[in-house]
Write an enzyme that holds these catalytic residues in place. Sequence first.
Site, short mmCIF file in Angstrom:
data_model
loop_
_atom_site.label_atom_id
_atom_site.label_comp_id
_atom_site.label_asym_id
_atom_site.label_seq_id
_atom_site.Cartn_x
_atom_site.Cartn_y
_atom_site.Cartn_z
N THR A 196 0.85 -1.08 -0.03
CA THR A 196 -0.06 -0.04 -0.13
C THR A 196 1.00 1.38 0.08
OG1 THR A 196 -1.51 1.16 1.17
CG2 THR A 196 -0.29 -0.14 2.41
N GLU A 341 -5.03 -2.78 4.47
CA GLU A 341 -4.78 -3.63 5.66
C GLU A 341 -5.81 -4.43 6.22
OE1 GLU A 341 -4.01 -0.44 4.72
OE2 GLU A 341 -1.94 0.22 5.48
N LYS A 448 -7.79 20.58 13.94
CA LYS A 448 -7.78 20.62 15.40
C LYS A 448 -7.85 22.16 15.76
CE LYS A 448 -5.98 16.05 15.24
NZ LYS A 448 -4.89 15.30 14.73
N TRP A 453 -12.33 19.16 16.71
CA TRP A 453 -12.11 18.71 15.45
C TRP A 453 -13.12 19.25 14.37
CZ3 TRP A 453 -10.17 12.81 15.22
CH2 TRP A 453 -9.26 12.91 15.93
#
Lengths: 550, 550
Positions: A196, A341, A448, A453
Amino acid sequence: MTTIENVSPTNAGSMMQNPLLISSILDHAVRCHGDVEVVSRRCEGDIHRYTYADVAQRAKQLANALQAHGIAAGARVATLAWNGYRHLEIYYAVSGMGAITHTINPRLFPEQIAYIANHAEDEILFFDLTFLPLVEAVAPKLHNVKTYILLADKTHMPATTSLANLHCYEYFIAAHSANFAWPALDEDAPASLCYTSGTTGNPKGVLYTHRSTVLHTVGANAPDGFGLNSDSVVLPVVPMFHVNAWGIPYICPAYGCKLVFPGPALDGASLYQLFEQEAVTMSAGVPTVWLGLLNHVRSNNLRFSTFKETVIGGSACPPAMLREFEDVYGVTVIHAWGMTELSPLGTVCRLKRAQKLLSAEAQFAIKVKQGRSIFGVDMKIVGSDGAALAHDGKAFGDLHVRGSWVCARYYKETESALINGWFPTGDVATIDADGFMQITDRSKDVIKSGGEWISSIELENLAMAHPAVMEAAVIGVAHSKWDERPLVLVVLKPNTTLTSAELLQFYEGKIAKWWMPDDVVFVEKLPHTATGKLLKTQLRDEYRAHFLAK
Amino acid sequence: MTTIENVSPTNAGSMMQNPLLISSILDHAVRCHGDVEVVSRRCEGDIHRYTYADVAQRAKQLANALQAHGIAAGARVATLAWNGYRHLEIYYAVSGMGAITHTINPRLFPEQIAYIANHAEDEILFFDLTFLPLVEAVAPKLHNVKTYILLADKTHMPATTSLANLHCYEYFIAAHSANFAWPALDEDAPASLCYTSGTTGNPKGVLYTHRSTVLHTVGANAPDGFGLNSDSVVLPVVPMFHVNAWGIPYICPAYGCKLVFPGPALDGASLYQLFEQEAVTMSAGVPTVWLGLLNHVRSNNLRFSTFKETVIGGSACPPAMLREFEDVYGVTVIHAWGMTELSPLGTVCRLKRAQKLLSAEAQFAIKVKQGRSIFGVDMKIVGSDGAALAHDGKAFGDLHVRGSWVCARYYKETESALINGWFPTGDVATIDADGFMQITDRSKDVIKSGGEWISSIELENLAMAHPAVMEAAVIGVAHSKWDERPLVLVVLKPNTTLTSAELLQFYEGKIAKWWMPDDVVFVEKLPHTATGKLLKTQLRDEYRAHFLAK
């Protein structure tokens, strides 16, 4: 809590200890679905068709050929190939004999291909006719590849080539017996390898095991997952070099689905012809490939005769595409989410019984989410302090996953990739009370501000909803008081005008007050990666001092 | 062949080593299907409804209660209970905490129940109100049970009882916290125990593990297996004391199906009322229970509003029942086959794509077979010499199976139950080229004549097709020349006559010449087991010398 050590010997379970092996998938297909077809459009241009019984026979010939050629258990066997029957034979021969199928993405830069093949120490490379020039160019940089095998018959071999040790696939396997007993491997033995490539650093390998692959096969094909059965005719547009085509080459033989491989012809006309000719019922791929198919069907005023369902992943399906597939063509769009993954499947967006009673618009609002986790994958979202956040569809945090087909560490790395036993996906997401997950940002892109957030993607989508905006990027820029504040970068449509104040006013009432971007910058164009994604790292570098300088 | 030992350390797979645990099923249900209902008709007579979130909460209370009561990992916890929510809580609490759920069939003779509970060394026994007299009668013979728990609230506790240490379930769990962290058990740890009673010898236990149960859950629920999803409303008529209700109590929470438990009310009227009231879409059970339901629906001229599919196993579905379900009521009948030693599912009879194009009669001929093996179960048939026979739908031999949810040896026995790594099912079967298996006999009933096999069941079915025959049994009887030859025992219908010669002539042209029975004996009645099966062992004893004496 008492532990398993307390169990007396007479209590050992009575069940067989059969290892979960990829070879068992093909064995099962031969026994129960031996006459089911595998149809491939070849690089040579024609259509090839045979059955799972034939796949098994030729995979065994190939296993004998590889063994005779000195390929041992654990060796890495590379491919640069489209979706096709010979690629399928390699999948089963190599993993089945205990070696490792390493599928390489031919769309990577040659330097990346060389890096990956050298890092994996690939010993042999199988490739399609299309990739002969690429392989010839890369070969001098490959340190371990001793043999090259062209996936073709004698008539398609090049007259001249710079490749030192080039074999013809059909000739390579022809002399070998179709008798080969798949070894009883340990189920934790490695089976296939996929790299990846992040936006930074070198590509990293994920080494799937027999166990993880078989568990993903049955887990991903749950009735509310891919849900494929012996009625299904499946055309995977997603490439076999991209996370094993989302597992479809394993699922189809296990469940008796007819498999249709498009080869290199991924244009709308070629795909449509194959969909109709082979009575395809289900397909899977990234949104971009469907653009071409929909364009072709729309402009030629065509309809699908058998195509019922498409699974879309890789990136979010644009709402307009979802509506066109469903409302105009009667093809159900199923959103899915995963990553290399995760083998790759994590979530599938199938509505639940109660949700099917909601209004069309309420259903649509669910269908644009990435979906709920399939049984076998756990998900949670965590805040900056690592604490789990509520599954209320509002709180958003770093998405962490775990499960039997989730990566624990990258290939050849000694360090764990996990945080407290969970794999951090690098995505920021919400999860609602029904378990439906929605990606709101990449972790590195989220803004942030004052300990809270802000989703860069949501601010971008809102900006792009303005009629004058062609493209927008929102990044977090360092701010003396709030740590970071959002900055909008906008490319206008030709012959339009827009002021910062107008755009900021456009945001009013659509977002929380403290999400309001601090500034708007109009630019000629925005930087993109090779695959067309916004290159936000470059933008963050460029505008690093934007607010501090003010 | 090179083996896995050759794999270098850098080749170890990258994937998580998550154990497959039953607790993960309930955890998943809470996260993704927490509001899905579990509805139960109780022994108390009323309907109880709550959700998977509630199941988890009460299962954790129960785990805390059991732990406080001294139940350790590996301990056997017995149940004598109908299908209901409290039984479900026991399933998850006991296996989840590392102990072993031992479901006992209350239909067995009290002596068998005592034998089984003593053999398993059950420490605690949960039971339904219905079974209080049974438990009181058996209790004096139970050597290890120290605690009895009645699955009821305080108001239903008996005023007096002979049971020494009787607790009320609701009171037993009420004081305990719903906080309980399911331990990270070894996936090979035992989870549940079920005894199977053969026609000879003592019952034998099969000790399922967490791994075998989870693999059976996902394997049995493949799209061409049970195929249940979040649209499904499932009413298991098959009891939770019979091979874990074929795995349905695990499948439903894992895949978000609404679960409807019938409790003790298995008569046609009660079942029909629950089917309609709860919008049941799928059910599963043995043929006999469907007789009552069909009778009720037929005689009251009713229709099913939501019931779509029924899985029938345990014994073959009579063809007339199959036709009535499908042709009159539009309920698809899916034949399935399994056994306690297979957790239980081995085959499911779902037609394949090509078969759905066949004539209705040709499809019917497939639907009466037991079906094709689900992915995860291998099957073969072997002759008397142990060699595998052809899968041609004609050759028949001993059916052997293997797979991750197949028994390798019985509980507390040291000897393997396997032959060359395969489990001999005791059935004789054919397997066709599509992988569809059909049982033709029990191994002990097949007639071995001159080295060839004759199916006793086929000869019985043919005899019973004669209008004068009410019941027939065919057994192999010792023969000086041919080892065994078939003998037909016939019970005539009232007021009919039939001669041996007439019956043998009836066989002419319907069977191979050498299958022709050597004699016919007319009897008043035939001996049966407690569950209504022909007691052929007794017949074989009785007629042992029939041909030798001649």
